[in-house]
Design a protein around this motif. Structure first.
Motif, mmCIF file in Angstrom:
data_model
loop_
_atom_site.group_PDB
_atom_site.id
_atom_site.type_symbol
_atom_site.label_atom_id
_atom_site.label_comp_id
_atom_site.label_asym_id
_atom_site.label_seq_id
_atom_site.Cartn_x
_atom_site.Cartn_y
_atom_site.Cartn_z
ATOM 1 N N THR A 79 27.776 -31.945 17.674
ATOM 2 C CA THR A 79 26.735 -32.865 17.210
ATOM 3 C C THR A 79 26.812 -34.189 17.958
ATOM 4 O O THR A 79 25.799 -34.711 18.430
ATOM 5 C CB THR A 79 26.872 -33.113 15.695
ATOM 6 O OG1 THR A 79 26.608 -31.891 14.999
ATOM 7 C CG2 THR A 79 25.887 -34.179 15.215
ATOM 8 N N TYR A 80 28.044 -34.730 18.079
ATOM 9 C CA TYR A 80 28.189 -36.022 18.753
ATOM 10 C C TYR A 80 28.142 -35.888 20.271
ATOM 11 O O TYR A 80 27.480 -36.685 20.959
ATOM 12 C CB TYR A 80 29.491 -36.710 18.347
ATOM 13 C CG TYR A 80 29.577 -38.139 18.851
ATOM 14 C CD1 TYR A 80 28.919 -39.163 18.167
ATOM 15 C CD2 TYR A 80 30.271 -38.458 20.010
ATOM 16 C CE1 TYR A 80 28.969 -40.471 18.627
ATOM 17 C CE2 TYR A 80 30.322 -39.766 20.481
ATOM 18 C CZ TYR A 80 29.668 -40.766 19.788
ATOM 19 O OH TYR A 80 29.698 -42.060 20.254
ATOM 20 N N SER A 84 23.606 -35.427 19.845
ATOM 21 C CA SER A 84 23.223 -36.836 19.747
ATOM 22 C C SER A 84 22.556 -37.318 21.037
ATOM 23 O O SER A 84 21.612 -38.117 20.996
ATOM 24 C CB SER A 84 24.451 -37.696 19.442
ATOM 25 O OG SER A 84 25.405 -37.585 20.488
ATOM 26 N N CYS A 85 23.043 -36.825 22.178
ATOM 27 C CA CYS A 85 22.452 -37.216 23.460
ATOM 28 C C CYS A 85 21.024 -36.687 23.596
ATOM 29 O O CYS A 85 20.113 -37.418 23.999
ATOM 30 C CB CYS A 85 23.302 -36.696 24.617
ATOM 31 S SG CYS A 85 24.977 -37.360 24.664
ATOM 32 N N TYR A 217 23.569 -30.592 11.998
ATOM 33 C CA TYR A 217 23.622 -30.863 13.446
ATOM 34 C C TYR A 217 22.421 -31.697 13.882
ATOM 35 O O TYR A 217 22.555 -32.647 14.657
ATOM 36 C CB TYR A 217 23.659 -29.530 14.201
ATOM 37 C CG TYR A 217 23.414 -29.620 15.686
ATOM 38 C CD1 TYR A 217 24.471 -29.857 16.572
ATOM 39 C CD2 TYR A 217 22.133 -29.458 16.214
ATOM 40 C CE1 TYR A 217 24.236 -29.941 17.946
ATOM 41 C CE2 TYR A 217 21.904 -29.533 17.584
ATOM 42 C CZ TYR A 217 22.955 -29.779 18.441
ATOM 43 O OH TYR A 217 22.730 -29.858 19.788
ATOM 44 N N GLY A 221 22.936 -35.617 14.409
ATOM 45 C CA GLY A 221 22.757 -35.898 15.829
ATOM 46 C C GLY A 221 21.866 -37.099 16.047
ATOM 47 O O GLY A 221 22.125 -37.940 16.927
ATOM 48 N N LEU A 224 23.903 -40.299 14.682
ATOM 49 C CA LEU A 224 25.003 -40.686 15.568
ATOM 50 C C LEU A 224 24.486 -41.126 16.934
ATOM 51 O O LEU A 224 25.004 -42.069 17.534
ATOM 52 C CB LEU A 224 25.976 -39.518 15.726
ATOM 53 C CG LEU A 224 26.756 -39.111 14.472
ATOM 54 C CD1 LEU A 224 27.524 -37.813 14.712
ATOM 55 C CD2 LEU A 224 27.701 -40.217 14.029
ATOM 56 N N GLY A 225 23.469 -40.440 17.427
ATOM 57 C CA GLY A 225 22.936 -40.757 18.745
ATOM 58 C C GLY A 225 22.297 -42.123 18.826
ATOM 59 O O GLY A 225 22.277 -42.744 19.895
ATOM 60 N N HIS A 229 26.920 -45.240 20.001
ATOM 61 C CA HIS A 229 26.804 -44.225 21.045
ATOM 62 C C HIS A 229 26.478 -44.942 22.357
ATOM 63 O O HIS A 229 25.752 -45.934 22.351
ATOM 64 C CB HIS A 229 25.679 -43.245 20.676
ATOM 65 C CG HIS A 229 25.648 -42.004 21.493
ATOM 66 N ND1 HIS A 229 25.106 -41.969 22.759
ATOM 67 C CD2 HIS A 229 26.084 -40.736 21.229
ATOM 68 C CE1 HIS A 229 25.209 -40.733 23.229
ATOM 69 N NE2 HIS A 229 25.802 -39.978 22.341
#
Length: 329
Positions: A79-80, A84-85, A217, A221, A224-225, A229
């Motif tokens: 996920t990270y 996230s990207c 996810y 995502g 966090l993204g 980040h």
């Protein structure tokens, strides 16, 4: 890292940029377009954009399938590291589409529907609202009560220590979501209701088909993204005053490859109808003008400096009191 070019020629370019913007942003566009007429040929839709977005959506759909049977620790890891990207990059694709760069101004409605499609793997229904507020940000940059990119008074007052600024950056998506309701609430449009309905239906279908892990996810995502980040450095880098009196900065680092060149932010604000893929050409054509402006080479360093520099806070923005007839989206 913030780079400042200090020779006389570049200093003149910096002063010209600031003074023209302070007078009226349209003067700046007219000045550059007249001096460099080839810039006009860069305007118009990017035919590659829709295919890139479709590929990114497909990749996330495949990721949803692949994570459904993974242990939770690997779900959170991917996920990270990956989700996230992609999701942050997708929000910047929606930013591109909000300027009608997928299908052009003559097919504006197609762009709105395509943005809702691009919104699907993000999980949070925001594409229709983003377009309405983002165009106000361009038209009235820093406008008090209009530009919701400006933090609220509470954010500026409370998030003033290093630990609090870290918390603020970690939960930045929540503040971006709540801020319009506090600063500039607008009547809900039909397209926004459709955006919400389609997104909620998709989220429910995803949960029904493959369970909770793909849903976590997807949602985490996005959170966090857009929180703590490396890519999120662009939120701070774009308009926070690391140098007094200069409110818009460009970033010329490798993460532009993942973010539709959103780092070329001076160029973007000068020519918002030019797709991100062509913004480096603007800098090339008008090199004598853009080379002299302060810029960044690392978004990670931007985040670090913002947190550690006690002189910087959410208050480090230019805020303008608007006068006359304010026409919002």
């Amino acid at each position: 890292m913030l780079i400042c070019h200090g020779n006389g020629h570049n200093l003149n370019a910096l002063i010209l940029h600031i003074r023209l913007f302070q007078f009226y942003n349209g003067c700046l566009v007219c000045f550059l377009a007249a001096k460099y007429p080839e810039i006009k040929s860069l305007m118009g839709p990017d035919p590659r954009l829709k295919w890139i977005v479709c590929t990114m959506v497909a990749v996330q759909f495949l990721a949803f399938y692949l994570v459904k049977d993974l242990p939770w620790k690997w779900v959170m890891f991917w996920t990270y590291v990956f989700g996230s990207c992609i999701n942050h990059s997708m929000t910047l694709a929606i930013h591109e589409i909000s300027h009608n760069t997928a299908f052009g101004n003559n097919r504006a409605r197609w762009n709105r529907w395509f943005a809702i499609f691009a919104n699907l793997p993000i999980g949070l229904p925001y594409s229709a609202s983003f377009k309405r507020y983002h165009l106000d940000h361009h038209r009235y940059l820093g406008g008090d009560g209009v530009d919701v990119d400006i933090p609220t008074d509470f954010e500026g007052w409370f998030f003033c220590t290093r630990l609090r600024k870290l918390f603020w950056i970690m939960f930045q998506p929540l503040f971006y979501a709540i801020r319009p309701l506090c600063i500039n609430p607008k009547p809900i449009s039909q397209l926004e209701l459709i955006n919400v309905a389609i997104q909620l239906a998709f989220n429910a279908l995803l949960y029904w088909a493959w369970g909770a892990k793909p849903l976590v996810y997807m949602m985490m995502g996005s959170m966090l993204g857009m929180g703590l980040h490396p890519i999120s450095g662009h939120f701070i880098a774009e308009h926070y005053m690391f140098l007094k009196g200069h409110e818009t900065y460009s970033y010329y680092g490798s993460l532009n490859l993942l973010t539709f060149n959103v780092g070329y932010h001076n160029e973007h604000h000068d020519f918002p109808s030019i797709p991100g893929r062509r913004l480096p050409m603007v800098k090339e054509i008008a090199a004598e003008y853009y080379t002299g402006l302060p810029c960044y080479t690392s978004w990670v360093k931007v985040l670090y400096d913002f947190i550690m520099d006690d002189e910087l806070s959410p208050y480090s923005r230019v805020k303008r009191r608007l006068t006359g007839d304010v026409k919002q989206e």
